[in-house]
Design an enzyme around this catalytic site. Structure first.
Site, PDB file in Angstrom:
ATOM      1  NE  ARG A   1      74.318  52.132 114.813  1.00  0.00           N
ATOM      2  CZ  ARG A   1      73.336  51.444 115.399  1.00  0.00           C
ATOM      3  NH1 ARG A   1      73.542  50.212 115.806  1.00  0.00           N
ATOM      4  NH2 ARG A   1      72.142  51.972 115.564  1.00  0.00           N
TER       5      ARG A   1
ATOM      6  CG  HIS B   1      72.262  45.863 112.656  1.00  0.00           C
ATOM      7  ND1 HIS B   1      72.814  47.062 112.302  1.00  0.00           N
ATOM      8  CD2 HIS B   1      71.666  46.085 113.858  1.00  0.00           C
ATOM      9  CE1 HIS B   1      72.575  47.963 113.238  1.00  0.00           C
ATOM     10  NE2 HIS B   1      71.883  47.382 114.198  1.00  0.00           N
TER      11      HIS B   1
HETATM   12  P1  NDP Z   1      72.881  54.821 125.810  1.00  0.00           P
HETATM   13  O1  NDP Z   1      72.927  56.167 125.183  1.00  0.00           O
HETATM   14  O2  NDP Z   1      71.813  54.532 126.821  1.00  0.00           O
HETATM   15  O3  NDP Z   1      74.293  54.496 126.504  1.00  0.00           O
HETATM   16  C1  NDP Z   1      75.502  54.850 125.942  1.00  0.00           C
HETATM   17  C2  NDP Z   1      76.625  54.486 126.906  1.00  0.00           C
HETATM   18  O4  NDP Z   1      77.870  54.703 126.252  1.00  0.00           O
HETATM   19  C3  NDP Z   1      76.641  55.334 128.172  1.00  0.00           C
HETATM   20  O5  NDP Z   1      77.021  54.552 129.269  1.00  0.00           O
HETATM   21  C4  NDP Z   1      77.729  56.365 127.884  1.00  0.00           C
HETATM   22  O6  NDP Z   1      78.394  56.837 129.015  1.00  0.00           O
HETATM   23  C5  NDP Z   1      78.678  55.537 127.060  1.00  0.00           C
HETATM   24  N1  NDP Z   1      79.524  56.396 126.227  1.00  0.00           N
HETATM   25  C6  NDP Z   1      79.145  57.257 125.244  1.00  0.00           C
HETATM   26  N2  NDP Z   1      80.208  57.884 124.706  1.00  0.00           N
HETATM   27  C7  NDP Z   1      81.276  57.411 125.376  1.00  0.00           C
HETATM   28  C8  NDP Z   1      82.673  57.681 125.298  1.00  0.00           C
HETATM   29  N3  NDP Z   1      83.169  58.568 124.433  1.00  0.00           N
HETATM   30  N4  NDP Z   1      83.490  57.024 126.145  1.00  0.00           N
HETATM   31  C9  NDP Z   1      83.008  56.132 127.036  1.00  0.00           C
HETATM   32  N5  NDP Z   1      81.696  55.838 127.164  1.00  0.00           N
HETATM   33  C10 NDP Z   1      80.850  56.465 126.342  1.00  0.00           C
HETATM   34  O7  NDP Z   1      72.804  53.769 124.600  1.00  0.00           O
HETATM   35  P2  NDP Z   1      72.092  52.340 124.556  1.00  0.00           P
HETATM   36  O8  NDP Z   1      72.618  51.513 125.660  1.00  0.00           O
HETATM   37  O9  NDP Z   1      70.619  52.478 124.434  1.00  0.00           O
HETATM   38  O10 NDP Z   1      72.609  51.809 123.131  1.00  0.00           O
HETATM   39  C11 NDP Z   1      73.995  51.713 122.863  1.00  0.00           C
HETATM   40  C12 NDP Z   1      74.247  51.436 121.397  1.00  0.00           C
HETATM   41  O11 NDP Z   1      73.921  50.078 121.081  1.00  0.00           O
HETATM   42  C13 NDP Z   1      73.386  52.228 120.403  1.00  0.00           C
HETATM   43  O12 NDP Z   1      73.870  53.544 120.232  1.00  0.00           O
HETATM   44  C14 NDP Z   1      73.549  51.401 119.139  1.00  0.00           C
HETATM   45  O13 NDP Z   1      74.718  51.808 118.462  1.00  0.00           O
HETATM   46  C15 NDP Z   1      73.758  49.986 119.671  1.00  0.00           C
HETATM   47  N6  NDP Z   1      72.594  49.117 119.396  1.00  0.00           N
HETATM   48  C16 NDP Z   1      72.759  48.025 118.583  1.00  0.00           C
HETATM   49  C17 NDP Z   1      71.707  47.178 118.316  1.00  0.00           C
HETATM   50  C18 NDP Z   1      71.897  45.936 117.520  1.00  0.00           C
HETATM   51  O14 NDP Z   1      70.905  45.278 117.168  1.00  0.00           O
HETATM   52  N7  NDP Z   1      73.112  45.541 117.218  1.00  0.00           N
HETATM   53  C19 NDP Z   1      70.350  47.444 118.834  1.00  0.00           C
HETATM   54  C20 NDP Z   1      70.299  48.591 119.711  1.00  0.00           C
HETATM   55  C21 NDP Z   1      71.379  49.401 119.955  1.00  0.00           C
HETATM   56  P3  NDP Z   1      77.772  58.022 129.949  1.00  0.00           P
HETATM   57  O15 NDP Z   1      76.449  57.509 130.448  1.00  0.00           O
HETATM   58  O16 NDP Z   1      78.769  58.179 131.029  1.00  0.00           O
HETATM   59  O17 NDP Z   1      77.591  59.217 129.065  1.00  0.00           O
END
Ligand code: NDP
Length: 314
Positions: A229, A277
């Protein structure tokens, strides 16, 4: 009454394309438009949304489930009156993950070969040989956020031959990928990278995380790809890092605000590639199939894999 999907995603005019997609891949599913004046609420209604208006919240609170057409749901949880008691499921599926992996691969290889320079040279009609002998198998790529998308992207890059590591909140193991976890591990994770990829969700803990301090932990001249994001990045710090050589270049699919204003300095930076995006948006048919499967699993009382934990914010 059987489950019905009430669709507001992408606005009133988009309903017809959604209706056709559901009719083609999940004809058993009943769909109706959120904007249909004849709509009357049913007990088994599910909503399919992208960015609902504030005046939609009251009706959303009566739904049995909500499916978001995006994998990120930060914009929904940002509404103070978004109904947090209703199960909220994020977009997923193989095509969404594959599209993201393809985009990141394109961006990383573009940084590796300095494709931005080729594009600018072509615009100026310049035939200039900028030799680059870096290869994928000696390039270290690190992914912040190793969730549904991050883990898939990491393994796709590892499969191509990149040396891949990832950083997440909690410890985990992932085949072919070195996994770092927790804030304390961040400097060590960053210190070993040639390209940093951001695939974190936007939460209070990750907003503004990619700033001058974080970027200064990268080896000088690293590349940066943002597909998480725009809010994750302090954009003035990013520009500074591009200007002073901390970064060799960056590829941004997400910025803030979106759309990027005409007068933004980001548009014209010679080391920046910007895309609107578009990294990962599956076809209507694939999304409709996924949504139909999610609703069916909720109807069976199951917990879908991408059920959002609203207390964590992702
Ligand atoms: P998930 O919820 O499956 O994964 C999130 C990951 O981030 C997990 O590994 C989590 O760790 C980690 N995480 C969350 N908070 C923290 C933190 N504070 N410190 C370290 N690690 C953290 O999300 P997705 O993989 O499905 O999607 C990720 C993001 O990609 C979406 O939220 C969106 O913003 C973006 N996106 C962008 C798109 C685009 O077209 N540009 C399309 C789709 C998504 P843990 O598992 O250990 O909690």
């Amino acid at each position: 009454m059987p489950a019905r999907i009430v669709i507001s995603a992408d606005g009133k005019k988009a309903f017809e394309s959604w209706r056709l997609a559901f009719a083609s891949v999940a004809p058993q599913v009943s769909v109706c438009s959120w904007y249909d004046p004849a709509y009357t609420a049913g007990e088994d209604d599910y909503a399919l949304v992208w960015s609902p208006r504030p005046d939609h919240m009251e009706r959303l609170a009566c739904m049995k489930g909500i499916v978001c057409t995006g994998a990120g749901v930060d914009h929904l949880l940002a509404h103070a009156d978004f109904p947090r008691h209703v199960p909220l499921v994020r977009m997923g599926g193989e095509q969404t993950a594959r599209l993201m992996a393809d985009y990141v691969l394109w961006a990383v290889i573009g940084l590796l070969r300095d494709a931005r320079t080729w594009a600018m040279q072509q615009q100026q009609g310049l035939w200039r040989n900028n030799v680059c002998s870096r290869t994928s198998n000696t390039t270290r790529v690190g992914i912040m956020g190793l969730g549904h998308l991050g883990a898939y992207v990491a393994q796709a890059l590892a499969h191509v031959g990149f040396c891949v590591s990832g950083w997440k909140r909690t410890p985990a193991e992932l085949d072919g990928v070195t996994v770092w976890s927790g804030v304390e591990a961040l400097p060590d994770f960053l210190g070993e990278l040639d390209v940093l990829v951001n695939l974190l969700p936007a939460t209070p803990a990750t907003d503004g995380l990619i700033d001058h301090v974080l970027l200064s932990h990268l080896p000088k001249g690293a590349g940066f790809v943002n597909v998480g994001r725009g809010r994750h990045v302090v954009q003035s710090d990013l520009l500074r890092a591009l200007d002073d050589g901390t970064l060799c270049g960056a590829v941004l699919d997400v910025v803030t605000p979106e759309p990027l204003p005409d007068d933004s300095a980001l548009w014209h930076h010679p080391r920046l590639t910007i895309t609107p995006h578009v990294a990962s948006e599956a076809s209507r048919e694939v999304q409709a199939r996924y949504v139909a499967d999610v609703v069916a699993s909720l109807e069976r009382g199951e917990k879908p894999a991408l059920l959002c934990d609203v207390t964590r914010g992702y």
